[in-house]
Design a protein around this motif. Structure first.
Motif, PDB file in Angstrom:
ATOM      1  N   VAL A 171      12.483 -82.201  10.190  1.00 52.25           N
ATOM      2  CA  VAL A 171      12.566 -81.765   8.792  1.00 52.25           C
ATOM      3  C   VAL A 171      14.018 -81.760   8.308  1.00 52.25           C
ATOM      4  N   ARG A 172      14.217 -82.259   7.096  1.00 54.25           N
ATOM      5  CA  ARG A 172      15.535 -82.257   6.467  1.00 54.25           C
ATOM      6  C   ARG A 172      15.562 -81.441   5.173  1.00 54.25           C
ATOM      7  N   HIS A 173      14.392 -81.200   4.593  1.00 51.00           N
ATOM      8  CA  HIS A 173      14.297 -80.498   3.310  1.00 51.00           C
ATOM      9  C   HIS A 173      13.578 -79.166   3.542  1.00 51.00           C
ATOM     10  N   PHE A 174      14.272 -78.061   3.270  1.00 48.55           N
ATOM     11  CA  PHE A 174      13.746 -76.730   3.571  1.00 48.55           C
ATOM     12  C   PHE A 174      13.630 -75.873   2.315  1.00 48.55           C
ATOM     13  N   ARG A 175      12.615 -75.003   2.336  1.00 45.96           N
ATOM     14  CA  ARG A 175      12.555 -73.941   1.338  1.00 45.96           C
ATOM     15  C   ARG A 175      13.550 -72.851   1.715  1.00 45.96           C
ATOM     16  N   PRO A 176      14.032 -72.073   0.763  1.00 44.94           N
ATOM     17  CA  PRO A 176      15.018 -71.035   1.079  1.00 44.94           C
ATOM     18  C   PRO A 176      14.414 -69.768   1.687  1.00 44.94           C
ATOM     19  N   ASP A 177      13.076 -69.678   1.749  1.00 46.20           N
ATOM     20  CA  ASP A 177      12.442 -68.456   2.248  1.00 46.20           C
ATOM     21  C   ASP A 177      12.940 -68.114   3.656  1.00 46.20           C
ATOM     22  N   PRO A 178      13.337 -66.871   3.894  1.00 46.36           N
ATOM     23  CA  PRO A 178      13.760 -66.477   5.245  1.00 46.36           C
ATOM     24  C   PRO A 178      12.570 -66.405   6.195  1.00 46.36           C
ATOM     25  N   LEU A 179      12.849 -66.539   7.469  1.00 42.99           N
ATOM     26  CA  LEU A 179      11.805 -66.376   8.474  1.00 42.99           C
ATOM     27  C   LEU A 179      11.431 -64.899   8.580  1.00 42.99           C
ATOM     28  N   PRO A 180      10.154 -64.595   8.792  1.00 39.25           N
ATOM     29  CA  PRO A 180       9.747 -63.193   8.952  1.00 39.25           C
ATOM     30  C   PRO A 180      10.473 -62.546  10.127  1.00 39.25           C
ATOM     31  N   PRO A 181      10.783 -61.265  10.037  1.00 34.42           N
ATOM     32  CA  PRO A 181      11.456 -60.570  11.140  1.00 34.42           C
ATOM     33  C   PRO A 181      10.679 -60.717  12.449  1.00 34.42           C
ATOM     34  N   GLY A 182      11.387 -61.039  13.499  1.00 35.44           N
ATOM     35  CA  GLY A 182      10.774 -61.146  14.818  1.00 35.44           C
ATOM     36  C   GLY A 182      10.177 -62.497  15.143  1.00 35.44           C
ATOM     37  N   LEU A 183      10.004 -63.378  14.141  1.00 36.17           N
ATOM     38  CA  LEU A 183       9.342 -64.654  14.405  1.00 36.17           C
ATOM     39  C   LEU A 183      10.195 -65.554  15.298  1.00 36.17           C
ATOM     40  N   LEU A 184      11.494 -65.616  15.045  1.00 39.41           N
ATOM     41  CA  LEU A 184      12.338 -66.472  15.872  1.00 39.41           C
ATOM     42  C   LEU A 184      12.326 -65.993  17.315  1.00 39.41           C
ATOM     43  N   ASP A 185      12.358 -64.690  17.529  1.00 35.82           N
ATOM     44  CA  ASP A 185      12.277 -64.163  18.896  1.00 35.82           C
ATOM     45  C   ASP A 185      10.968 -64.592  19.557  1.00 35.82           C
ATOM     46  N   GLU A 186       9.886 -64.549  18.793  1.00 35.79           N
ATOM     47  CA  GLU A 186       8.582 -64.959  19.328  1.00 35.79           C
ATOM     48  C   GLU A 186       8.603 -66.433  19.722  1.00 35.79           C
ATOM     49  N   LEU A 187       9.203 -67.274  18.906  1.00 31.91           N
ATOM     50  CA  LEU A 187       9.262 -68.706  19.192  1.00 31.91           C
ATOM     51  C   LEU A 187      10.144 -68.986  20.410  1.00 31.91           C
ATOM     52  N   LEU A 188      11.267 -68.283  20.511  1.00 33.00           N
ATOM     53  CA  LEU A 188      12.156 -68.502  21.648  1.00 33.00           C
ATOM     54  C   LEU A 188      11.508 -68.020  22.947  1.00 33.00           C
ATOM     55  N   ALA A 189      10.682 -66.984  22.873  1.00 36.17           N
ATOM     56  CA  ALA A 189       9.952 -66.523  24.060  1.00 36.17           C
ATOM     57  C   ALA A 189       8.975 -67.600  24.528  1.00 36.17           C
ATOM     58  N   LEU A 190       8.354 -68.310  23.585  1.00 38.67           N
ATOM     59  CA  LEU A 190       7.452 -69.405  23.950  1.00 38.67           C
ATOM     60  C   LEU A 190       8.233 -70.580  24.523  1.00 38.67           C
ATOM     61  N   ALA A 191       9.411 -70.864  23.960  1.00 36.46           N
ATOM     62  CA  ALA A 191      10.244 -71.946  24.498  1.00 36.46           C
ATOM     63  C   ALA A 191      10.609 -71.682  25.952  1.00 36.46           C
ATOM     64  N   GLN A 192      10.711 -70.413  26.330  1.00 35.46           N
ATOM     65  CA  GLN A 192      11.055 -70.041  27.700  1.00 35.46           C
ATOM     66  C   GLN A 192       9.979 -70.475  28.688  1.00 35.46           C
ATOM     67  N   LEU A 193       8.790 -70.818  28.197  1.00 36.41           N
ATOM     68  CA  LEU A 193       7.699 -71.262  29.066  1.00 36.41           C
ATOM     69  C   LEU A 193       7.790 -72.741  29.416  1.00 36.41           C
ATOM     70  N   ALA A 194       8.793 -73.443  28.888  1.00 37.48           N
ATOM     71  CA  ALA A 194       8.932 -74.874  29.149  1.00 37.48           C
ATOM     72  C   ALA A 194       9.206 -75.135  30.628  1.00 37.48           C
ATOM     73  N   PRO A 195       8.810 -76.304  31.127  1.00 37.65           N
ATOM     74  CA  PRO A 195       9.117 -76.639  32.520  1.00 37.65           C
ATOM     75  C   PRO A 195      10.603 -76.931  32.691  1.00 37.65           C
ATOM     76  N   SER A 196      11.125 -76.660  33.898  1.00 32.64           N
ATOM     77  CA  SER A 196      12.525 -76.970  34.166  1.00 32.64           C
ATOM     78  C   SER A 196      12.712 -77.276  35.641  1.00 32.64           C
ATOM     79  N   VAL A 197      13.683 -78.128  35.932  1.00 34.39           N
ATOM     80  CA  VAL A 197      13.959 -78.525  37.307  1.00 34.39           C
ATOM     81  C   VAL A 197      14.372 -77.302  38.122  1.00 34.39           C
ATOM     82  N   GLY A 198      13.704 -77.103  39.262  1.00 35.23           N
ATOM     83  CA  GLY A 198      14.000 -75.964  40.122  1.00 35.23           C
ATOM     84  C   GLY A 198      13.742 -74.620  39.473  1.00 35.23           C
TER      85      GLY A 198
END
Length: 221
Positions: A31-58
């Motif tokens: 995405v290159r074109h964004f609305r100015p609406d802020p992200l709901p409180p806590g949503l980014l933390d929730e997304l980063l917690a899910l990213a932590q489930l990604a596979p990784s070497v070792g």
């Protein structure tokens, strides 16, 4: 009964889920074109917690997400990306038509997106104890890319878009953010609600590059 159930105690992913997953993959956009609406409180933390489930070497989990909240830093990053975009024109100047198209493209949303994340890969993580990287140390960076993709898909399920800004000098960005030298920059991400949704990449819609047939990327030996 669907015959593709997982293990004895694992979840069952039915045809409806598989169809939804296919839709998710098809509707994930850079995405290159964004609305100015802020992200709901806590949503980014929730997304980063899910990213932590990604596979990784070792199981090294080498990804390092840096939230860029300072308006001054965001402005500096945007100015830097604009300068790098101008320098990139030199590689396209031989093709006037493509150069005009390049100049018309919006290459980043660093000034408009409500959130900016810089993503780095730690080349010397304590976690993982070196497993799997003796012969392929670059697997740490590949693992970080997997975390970004996991974040991207998780965000899309919540109507959130990501934009990967690659027209930057990694060393300059790391210096701006005052981060350790062993942290290798992988991505600068804009995050927020897209101005419009589409199942066709913008670069395809604009005539820059279409989606290729997957069979052209498979080699049999």
């Amino acid at each position: 009964m669907d015959g593709t159930a997982g293990g004895a105690d694992g979840p069952h992913f039915d045809e409806g889920f598989r169809h939804g997953l296919g839709q998710l993959l098809a509707w994930r956009r850079d995405v290159r074109h964004f609305r100015p609406d802020p992200l709901p409180p806590g949503l980014l933390d929730e997304l980063l917690a899910l990213a932590q489930l990604a596979p990784s070497v070792g199981n090294a989990q080498p990804w390092r997400f840096v939230t860029v909240d300072s308006p001054a830093l965001r402005a500096a990053l945007a100015d830097h990306a604009d300068a790098e975009a101008l320098r990139a024109e030199a590689a396209l100047v031989a093709d006037a038509a493509r150069l005009d198209l390049y100049r018309s493209l919006k290459l980043h949303g660093l000034r408009e997106a409500p959130g900016v994340l810089a993503v780095f890969s730690d080349d010397g993580p304590e976690a993982g104890h070196g497993l799997g990287i003796a012969t392929m140390p670059e697997a740490l960076a590949y693992s970080t890319v997997m975390a970004i993709h996991t974040l991207w898909l998780a965000a899309r399920t919540r109507g959130i878009g990501l934009g990967w800004v690659s027209i930057v000098d990694p060393a300059a960005v790391r210096a701006m953010l005052d981060l350790p030298d062993r942290w290798r920059m992988i991505a600068l991400l804009c995050i927020g609600y897209p101005l419009a949704a589409s199942d066709v990449p913008e670069l395809e819609r604009r005539g820059w590059q279409g989606r290729q047939d997957w069979r052209g990327n498979v080699v049999a030996r």
